[in-house]
Design a protein around this motif. Sequence first.
Motif, mmCIF file in Angstrom:
data_model
loop_
_atom_site.group_PDB
_atom_site.id
_atom_site.type_symbol
_atom_site.label_atom_id
_atom_site.label_comp_id
_atom_site.label_asym_id
_atom_site.label_seq_id
_atom_site.Cartn_x
_atom_site.Cartn_y
_atom_site.Cartn_z
ATOM 1 N N GLU A 47 44.480 -68.127 -38.002
ATOM 2 C CA GLU A 47 43.832 -68.324 -36.698
ATOM 3 C C GLU A 47 42.397 -68.817 -36.894
ATOM 4 O OE1 GLU A 47 44.417 -64.071 -36.762
ATOM 5 O OE2 GLU A 47 45.532 -65.326 -38.125
ATOM 6 N N ARG A 48 42.216 -70.125 -36.794
ATOM 7 C CA ARG A 48 40.890 -70.709 -36.997
ATOM 8 C C ARG A 48 39.871 -70.173 -35.988
ATOM 9 N NH1 ARG A 48 39.115 -75.192 -39.945
ATOM 10 N NH2 ARG A 48 37.158 -76.047 -39.167
ATOM 11 N N GLU A 49 40.307 -70.044 -34.749
ATOM 12 C CA GLU A 49 39.414 -69.553 -33.697
ATOM 13 C C GLU A 49 38.800 -68.213 -34.072
ATOM 14 O OE1 GLU A 49 37.732 -70.341 -30.998
ATOM 15 O OE2 GLU A 49 38.418 -72.250 -31.853
ATOM 16 N N HIS A 50 39.650 -67.362 -34.642
ATOM 17 C CA HIS A 50 39.214 -66.021 -35.020
ATOM 18 C C HIS A 50 38.179 -66.102 -36.155
ATOM 19 C CE1 HIS A 50 39.413 -61.712 -35.394
ATOM 20 N NE2 HIS A 50 39.586 -61.845 -36.706
ATOM 21 N N ILE A 51 38.452 -66.977 -37.137
ATOM 22 C CA ILE A 51 37.524 -67.132 -38.258
ATOM 23 C C ILE A 51 36.174 -67.661 -37.753
ATOM 24 C CG2 ILE A 51 37.114 -68.379 -40.419
ATOM 25 C CD1 ILE A 51 40.136 -68.362 -40.901
ATOM 26 N N VAL A 52 36.243 -68.647 -36.866
ATOM 27 C CA VAL A 52 35.020 -69.243 -36.316
ATOM 28 C C VAL A 52 34.185 -68.180 -35.603
ATOM 29 C CG1 VAL A 52 34.167 -70.824 -34.515
ATOM 30 C CG2 VAL A 52 35.927 -71.597 -36.126
ATOM 31 N N ILE A 170 30.895 -73.218 -39.505
ATOM 32 C CA ILE A 170 29.598 -72.824 -38.933
ATOM 33 C C ILE A 170 29.236 -73.748 -37.762
ATOM 34 C CG2 ILE A 170 27.108 -72.684 -39.401
ATOM 35 C CD1 ILE A 170 27.911 -71.746 -42.294
ATOM 36 N N ALA A 171 29.477 -75.053 -37.921
ATOM 37 C CA ALA A 171 29.196 -75.995 -36.825
ATOM 38 C C ALA A 171 30.010 -75.616 -35.590
ATOM 39 C CB ALA A 171 29.515 -77.429 -37.262
ATOM 40 N N GLU A 172 31.291 -75.357 -35.805
ATOM 41 C CA GLU A 172 32.138 -74.972 -34.670
ATOM 42 C C GLU A 172 31.647 -73.692 -34.016
ATOM 43 O OE1 GLU A 172 36.546 -75.236 -34.956
ATOM 44 O OE2 GLU A 172 36.110 -76.300 -36.833
ATOM 45 N N SER A 173 31.183 -72.770 -34.849
ATOM 46 C CA SER A 173 30.725 -71.492 -34.289
ATOM 47 C C SER A 173 29.469 -71.667 -33.446
ATOM 48 C CB SER A 173 30.491 -70.461 -35.402
ATOM 49 O OG SER A 173 29.292 -70.727 -36.090
ATOM 50 N N LEU A 174 28.752 -72.782 -33.658
ATOM 51 C CA LEU A 174 27.571 -73.077 -32.832
ATOM 52 C C LEU A 174 27.954 -73.895 -31.601
ATOM 53 C CD1 LEU A 174 25.070 -74.046 -35.681
ATOM 54 C CD2 LEU A 174 24.714 -72.186 -34.040
ATOM 55 N N GLY A 175 29.245 -74.164 -31.450
ATOM 56 C CA GLY A 175 29.703 -74.975 -30.327
ATOM 57 C C GLY A 175 29.479 -76.462 -30.568
ATOM 58 N N LEU A 176 29.270 -76.854 -31.817
ATOM 59 C CA LEU A 176 29.053 -78.275 -32.145
ATOM 60 C C LEU A 176 30.349 -78.887 -32.641
ATOM 61 C CD1 LEU A 176 25.767 -77.689 -34.196
ATOM 62 C CD2 LEU A 176 25.909 -78.472 -31.815
ATOM 63 N N ASP A 179 32.081 -81.740 -37.554
ATOM 64 C CA ASP A 179 31.399 -82.470 -38.631
ATOM 65 C C ASP A 179 29.895 -82.617 -38.384
ATOM 66 O OD1 ASP A 179 31.356 -84.220 -36.553
ATOM 67 O OD2 ASP A 179 32.317 -85.881 -37.604
ATOM 68 N N HIS A 180 29.375 -81.892 -37.401
ATOM 69 C CA HIS A 180 27.953 -82.084 -37.084
ATOM 70 C C HIS A 180 27.042 -81.813 -38.281
ATOM 71 C CE1 HIS A 180 24.312 -82.366 -34.618
ATOM 72 N NE2 HIS A 180 23.855 -81.472 -35.494
ATOM 73 N N ILE A 181 27.247 -80.681 -38.939
ATOM 74 C CA ILE A 181 26.350 -80.303 -40.043
ATOM 75 C C ILE A 181 26.543 -81.222 -41.242
ATOM 76 C CG2 ILE A 181 25.781 -78.468 -41.698
ATOM 77 C CD1 ILE A 181 26.426 -76.439 -39.456
ATOM 78 N N THR A 182 27.802 -81.441 -41.602
ATOM 79 C CA THR A 182 28.053 -82.280 -42.789
ATOM 80 C C THR A 182 27.530 -83.708 -42.561
ATOM 81 O OG1 THR A 182 30.310 -82.578 -41.976
ATOM 82 C CG2 THR A 182 30.000 -80.988 -43.745
ATOM 83 N N LEU A 259 18.313 -76.018 -38.232
ATOM 84 C CA LEU A 259 19.306 -76.839 -37.548
ATOM 85 C C LEU A 259 19.982 -76.098 -36.396
ATOM 86 C CD1 LEU A 259 21.268 -79.411 -39.465
ATOM 87 C CD2 LEU A 259 22.484 -78.193 -37.688
ATOM 88 N N SER A 260 20.047 -74.773 -36.496
ATOM 89 C CA SER A 260 20.654 -73.998 -35.407
ATOM 90 C C SER A 260 19.595 -73.589 -34.373
ATOM 91 C CB SER A 260 21.353 -72.752 -35.963
ATOM 92 O OG SER A 260 20.390 -71.840 -36.483
ATOM 93 N N ASN A 261 18.432 -74.195 -34.476
ATOM 94 C CA ASN A 261 17.308 -73.882 -33.588
ATOM 95 C C ASN A 261 16.960 -72.391 -33.618
ATOM 96 O OD1 ASN A 261 15.256 -74.847 -31.928
ATOM 97 N ND2 ASN A 261 16.398 -74.436 -30.036
#
Length: 337
Positions: A47-52, A170-176, A179-182, A259-261
């Motif tokens: 479950e990716r959602e759970h990991i995020v 981590i990007a997904e967990s920020l709602g981005l 591939d935003h960070i990479t 980057l995460s402000n």
Amino acid sequence: METKVLYTGVRLSNMPESYIRPESERPKLSEVEDCEDVPVIDLGRDEREHIVQQIGYACKNYGFFQVTNHGVNTKAVEEMLGIANEFFSLPVEEKLKLYSDDPSRTMRLSTSFNVNKETVHNWRDYLRLHCHPLEKYVPEWPSNPTSFKDIVSNYCKEVRKLGFRLQELIAESLGLQKDHITTALGDQGQHMAVNFYPPCPEPELTYGLPGHTDPNALTILLQDLQVAGLQVLKNGKWLAVKPRPNAFVINIGDQLQALSNGLYKSVWHRAVVNTDKARISVASFLCPSDDAMISAPKELCANGAPAVYRDYTYAEYYKKFWSRNLDQEHCLELFKN
Ligand code: OGA
Ligand code: NI
């Protein structure tokens, strides 16, 4: 002044003066408790959602976490620790050939942290390697032990994949976008610090590494299973992070804080030493490319949340970081808006 440059294998019975911290800065080891609730994230789950969600929680509230089922081959990990041990067991004359205290060198064996800038030294020797691109840097790596280059480059490749996977989560967990960070960090550099903390006559008086945050984006730390020493700052208290089999400790570095402000914290951590046993750790750092512009994405600056830091390039940050020592004001503070 005494001349402890690198550990010779001879245990000192007295603390050299230049390693002794003033009383107010000592680790106060008896007050340090174990961190009982280190977030452990099982990357093998479906479950990716759970990991995020778990990663977001850990980054926000701890700034560090451990990962299991991380995909890095067990053999690669064991060989890495084995070769690190072998390397630091080489005769000191052999190791001295690689010695340098110039932080701009891309391969060097050194001691403490930044010997030319610091006032008190740290009870650590370390081998620092640049690891990306491998073809460029492997030729300058140690060739003794003979299997060093093969084992370490294999480990580097595996850890790099894990790092990118974590940056996506981590990007997904920020709602981005994933591939935003990479993307923002460009062709990321990869550095390694193979840390060796010799047995120390008076662990209460000194550090392996004093409290610091990592100046890069993301750190993947492999800890010696037998000997603990990593501590993190949580709610103003230092807590010991016990090594966990088959796990890495992941910590957010200064660049992901920016980057995460400021939403995710670059965690303060330190390494303490002990009287009986040498300790080894292997820190792999993913670093933005020199020209990557570190800037909070607009999604994180909406709704009246101004950008906490001014935009800067990683090259600018890195230069500032190494021009200072670990006891000064936090480097990121100098980039605040
Ligand atoms: C580092 C670091 C911790 C450890 O190398 O930056 O924090 O446990 N190491 O060795
Ligand atoms: Ni660190």
